[in-house]
Enzyme design. Structure first.
Site, PDB file in Angstrom:
ATOM      1  N   LYS A  16       0.812  -1.218   0.000  1.00  0.00           N
ATOM      2  CA  LYS A  16       0.000   0.000   0.000  1.00  0.00           C
ATOM      3  C   LYS A  16       0.845   1.266   0.000  1.00  0.00           C
ATOM      4  CE  LYS A  16      -2.541  -0.594   3.555  1.00  0.00           C
ATOM      5  NZ  LYS A  16      -3.360  -0.108   4.666  1.00  0.00           N
ATOM      6  N   ARG A  91     -11.508   1.981   8.688  1.00  0.00           N
ATOM      7  CA  ARG A  91     -11.140   0.594   8.939  1.00  0.00           C
ATOM      8  C   ARG A  91     -12.376  -0.256   9.227  1.00  0.00           C
ATOM      9  NH1 ARG A  91      -5.558  -0.140   9.942  1.00  0.00           N
ATOM     10  NH2 ARG A  91      -4.618   1.670  10.897  1.00  0.00           N
ATOM     11  N   ARG A 130      12.065  -9.361   6.848  1.00  0.00           N
ATOM     12  CA  ARG A 130      12.716  -8.059   6.999  1.00  0.00           C
ATOM     13  C   ARG A 130      13.708  -8.057   8.153  1.00  0.00           C
ATOM     14  NH1 ARG A 130       8.247  -3.403   6.057  1.00  0.00           N
ATOM     15  NH2 ARG A 130       7.718  -3.900   8.209  1.00  0.00           N
ATOM     16  N   ARG A 163      12.547  -6.878  13.833  1.00  0.00           N
ATOM     17  CA  ARG A 163      11.728  -6.089  14.767  1.00  0.00           C
ATOM     18  C   ARG A 163      10.587  -6.961  15.292  1.00  0.00           C
ATOM     19  NH1 ARG A 163       9.057  -1.104  12.509  1.00  0.00           N
ATOM     20  NH2 ARG A 163       8.125  -2.800  11.374  1.00  0.00           N
ATOM     21  N   ARG A 174      -1.625  -9.584  13.493  1.00  0.00           N
ATOM     22  CA  ARG A 174      -2.060  -8.346  12.814  1.00  0.00           C
ATOM     23  C   ARG A 174      -2.986  -8.695  11.654  1.00  0.00           C
ATOM     24  NH1 ARG A 174       3.435  -5.746  11.276  1.00  0.00           N
ATOM     25  NH2 ARG A 174       2.223  -4.123  10.229  1.00  0.00           N
TER      26      ARG A 174
END
Ligand code: ZN
Length: 224
Positions: A16, A91, A130, A163, A174
Site C-alpha cells: 500500500k 477501517r 525483513r 523487529r 495483525r
C-alpha cells in the site's frame, strides 16, 4: 476536472505504501494517513487537534467521529478539492458510513476504494524476512534484498535484527485483526459498487499501471 476521492485498503505488507507514494506523485493528491493527520492537527494546535491530544495523552483511542472531523477539516482547507488519498481510515463499516456522510454534506462522494490484496502466507513471507539495523533503521530482506554479509548492515556495519512487529506470530496476529475488521468493510464498499481489487503479488509497476488504468476508466465514466 474530475475528482479522485480515494480510499486505500489492504493488509500490511501488500504494498500500500509504495502505491500511495506513486498515486500521490501522479495526481498531486494530499495523502491522509490517520496517524499523520492527527499528529499535524495536534502540532497546528487546531481546536480538533487539542481535543485529539487529550485522548492521546491519556493513552486512549481517538474516537471515530473526531478522526472523521479532523479529516473533514482538511477537505475544507482547499487542498483536497480535486481529490485525496485516505489510508488507515476507514477501517470499519461505522467509519465508512461517517466518511460517506461527511462527503455527502460537502456534495461530494468517494470515487473508489482501492483494495490491494495479498494472501496471508505471502504477507508473512514479506514481513518476517525483513531485517532492520540497530543503528539507523536501514531495512533489508533476507530473500529479496539481503545484506552483503549476513546480519550486518552494508551501510554502517551495525547488527541487523528482526523487529517485534515483523515476527511471524505478530504478523499473523495483525493479519487476523485486519481480516476481522476489514472483511465487512470490503463487502460494504463492494455492495456500493465502489470496490476495485488489485493483485498485490504482482510487481509494484504492474499494480501501479493497473490502478492508473482503473482510475482512467472511472474518470471517463464520470464524464459521461
Ligand atoms: Zn544501517
Amino acid at each position: 476536472m474530475t475528482e479522485r476521492n480515494l480510499v486505500l485498503l489492504g493488509p500490511p505488507g501488500a504494498g500500500k505504501g509504495t502505491q500511495a507514494e506513486r498515486l500521490v506523485g501522479d495526481f498531486d493528491l494530499p495523502y491522509y494517513s490517520t496517524g499523520i493527520i492527527l499528529r499535524e492537527a495536534v502540532e497546528q494546535d487546531t481546536e480538533l487537534g487539542t481535543q485529539a491530544k487529550e485522548y492521546m495523552d491519556r493513552g486512549d483511542l481517538v474516537p471515530d467521529e473526531l478522526i472523521c472531523n479532523v479529516i473533514a477539516e482538511r477537505f475544507d482547507s482547499g487542498e483536497a478539492d480535486y481529490g485525496f488519498l485516505l489510508d488507515g481510515f476507514p477501517r470499519t463499516v461505522g467509519q465508512a458510513e461517517m466518511l460517506a456522510g461527511a462527503l455527502e454534506k460537502r456534495e461530494r462522494s468517494l470515487t473508489a476504494a482501492l483494495l490491494i490484496e495479498a494472501p496471508d502466507e505471502e504477507v508473512v513471507r514479506r514481513l518476517s524476512g525483513r531485517r532492520t539495523c540497530v543503528k539507523n533503521n536501514h531495512v533489508y530482506h533476507v530473500e529479496f534484498d539481503p545484506p552483503k554479509s549476513e546480519d550486518v548492515c552494508d551501510q554502517d556495519g551495525s547488527r541487523l535484527v528482526q523487529r517485534d512487529d515483523d515476527q511471524p506470530e505478530t504478523v499473523r496476529k495483525r493479519l487476523s485483526v485486519y481480516h476481522e475488521q476489514t472483511a465487512p468493510l470490503i463487502d460494504w464498499y463492494s455492495e456500493k459498487g465502489l470496490l476495485r481489487r488489485f493483485d498485490g503479488t504482482r510487481t509494484p509497476e504492474e499494480v501501479h499501471s493497473h490502478i492508473r488504468a482503473t482510475l482512467a476508466t472511472l474518470a471517463l465514466e464520470a464524464e459521461i
